[in-house]
Structure formats: C-alpha cells, structure tokens
Design a protein around this motif. Sequence first.
Motif, mmCIF file in Angstrom:
data_model
loop_
_atom_site.group_PDB
_atom_site.id
_atom_site.type_symbol
_atom_site.label_atom_id
_atom_site.label_comp_id
_atom_site.label_asym_id
_atom_site.label_seq_id
_atom_site.Cartn_x
_atom_site.Cartn_y
_atom_site.Cartn_z
ATOM 1 N N ASN A 9 0.838 -1.196 0.000
ATOM 2 C CA ASN A 9 0.000 0.000 0.000
ATOM 3 C C ASN A 9 0.876 1.250 0.000
ATOM 4 O OD1 ASN A 9 -2.717 -1.010 0.024
ATOM 5 N ND2 ASN A 9 -2.313 -1.775 2.079
ATOM 6 N N ASN A 10 2.191 1.062 -0.138
ATOM 7 C CA ASN A 10 3.136 2.170 -0.116
ATOM 8 C C ASN A 10 3.196 2.791 -1.519
ATOM 9 O OD1 ASN A 10 5.595 3.704 -0.330
ATOM 10 N ND2 ASN A 10 6.326 2.689 1.531
ATOM 11 N N THR A 11 2.599 3.975 -1.676
ATOM 12 C CA THR A 11 2.532 4.605 -2.994
ATOM 13 C C THR A 11 3.914 5.007 -3.506
ATOM 14 O OG1 THR A 11 2.071 6.750 -1.964
ATOM 15 C CG2 THR A 11 0.169 5.443 -2.687
ATOM 16 N N HIS A 12 4.842 5.339 -2.586
ATOM 17 C CA HIS A 12 6.204 5.691 -3.005
ATOM 18 C C HIS A 12 6.894 4.485 -3.650
ATOM 19 C CE1 HIS A 12 6.044 9.576 -1.035
ATOM 20 N NE2 HIS A 12 5.629 8.997 0.073
ATOM 21 N N ALA A 14 5.413 1.905 -5.026
ATOM 22 C CA ALA A 14 4.723 1.613 -6.288
ATOM 23 C C ALA A 14 5.198 2.556 -7.392
ATOM 24 C CB ALA A 14 3.211 1.727 -6.095
ATOM 25 N N GLU A 15 5.384 3.833 -7.059
ATOM 26 C CA GLU A 15 5.870 4.807 -8.037
ATOM 27 C C GLU A 15 7.279 4.443 -8.515
ATOM 28 O OE1 GLU A 15 7.040 9.564 -8.247
ATOM 29 O OE2 GLU A 15 5.899 8.818 -6.536
ATOM 30 N N THR A 29 -1.470 -2.035 -7.159
ATOM 31 C CA THR A 29 -1.219 -2.115 -5.716
ATOM 32 C C THR A 29 -2.356 -2.894 -5.054
ATOM 33 O OG1 THR A 29 -2.413 -0.076 -5.251
ATOM 34 C CG2 THR A 29 -0.030 0.117 -5.711
ATOM 35 N N LYS A 31 -4.503 -1.841 -2.827
ATOM 36 C CA LYS A 31 -5.716 -1.018 -2.836
ATOM 37 C C LYS A 31 -6.372 -1.041 -4.207
ATOM 38 C CE LYS A 31 -7.352 3.590 -1.639
ATOM 39 N NZ LYS A 31 -6.988 4.923 -1.147
ATOM 40 N N GLU A 32 -5.558 -0.889 -5.262
ATOM 41 C CA GLU A 32 -6.094 -0.887 -6.627
ATOM 42 C C GLU A 32 -6.686 -2.237 -7.010
ATOM 43 O OE1 GLU A 32 -2.920 2.432 -8.309
ATOM 44 O OE2 GLU A 32 -2.485 0.299 -8.492
#
Length: 192
Positions: A9-12, A14-15, A29, A31-32
Amino acid sequence: MQKLIFATNNTHKAEEIRSVLEGRFTITTLKEAGIDMDIPEPFDTLEENARKKAATVYHLTGISCFGEDTGLETNTLNGEPGVKSARYAGEERDFAANIEKLLDQLKGKTDRTARFRTVISLILNGAEHQFEGICEGSITVQPRGEKGFGYDPVFIPHNASRTFAEMSLPEKNQYSHRKKAMEQLIQFLITQ
C-alpha cells in the motif's frame, strides 16, 4: 500487457517500481486490486517477509504477484535497523522518529557505512522466485533533502555526493537497490 499485483500500500514504492517497468507490465497495488489489508511482516528476514506478502496475495487472488521487503543495514550497529527498518522507533512506522533513533545510535561512530537491501518474492503461475538488490553507501550526520521517503534523507549511495532525498527519481534509480532487484525480476519475466 502482463498484470502483476504488487503486495504493498506504499505509494512511493509503487511509483519507484512503475518508473523502472516503463510500461512493460501493468502494476496494481493492493488497494487498486481491491485488497483492503496491510500484510504483516512478522519474520526475522527480508526474504521471509517478502515471501509472506506474495503468498498472501496469491492465496487471495490466484493472480501472479510480488511482495517486497527492504531494510537499511548499518555495519557499526550489526545490521540494524535491518528487517525492522519501518518500525525501528516503534510500531507506528514514523520515519522521522526512525531517522532520529538511527542518528542517535550512530552518534560518535566513525564507521557510518550502510546498505539498502531489497528482496522481491515473485509468485508466477504458482511458483516462487526471489531477487535481491543492494545499494552500498553511508549515513549522513543530519537529514538532507525533501524527496523520497523513509531513510532517503540520511543515505548517500557510494559514488554520489547527495542523499537519495536530494535526488530526482531518475537520479535515485541510477543507484537504487529496489531498481536492481526489479531489473532482475524484469529480466526473469521477459524470458518466461
């Protein structure tokens, strides 16, 4: 394009991963993918934690996926914070507090060498494969920079003069432990 669920769930993170994959794979991710949970990291090694994350997602979805765990390992502190990097100062995952504790532990130490180590566990069609990326460097005396996340403000990779937090994402990827592990993952996937 092949779809992979990234057990985070870490957006950093994933980016960073998406910037390395450059459109070769669709990364989703937790969440997605509609998975509303934080997968525990109960083990004493990065390898076991990465395996647990991937296995949990694969069990829930049956879709090829990967989990990742990263630790900052310092020589002077016998590998600390290591596998406990995200929770070094407590369970709340407060990176400002983690950095403060790390710098406090290193006060007066002349050996400030450290490395970031990432382990990725891929489950592809039910079979697990692991990949590792390492970035050697050192810890600064105080935080520098506003970019990145985690310990980026105090980590300078070898052959660099700035911290990860002072670099753009493309610059960071020239050194990144996560990118090195991802490149191994990509090469493996391309040959499948």
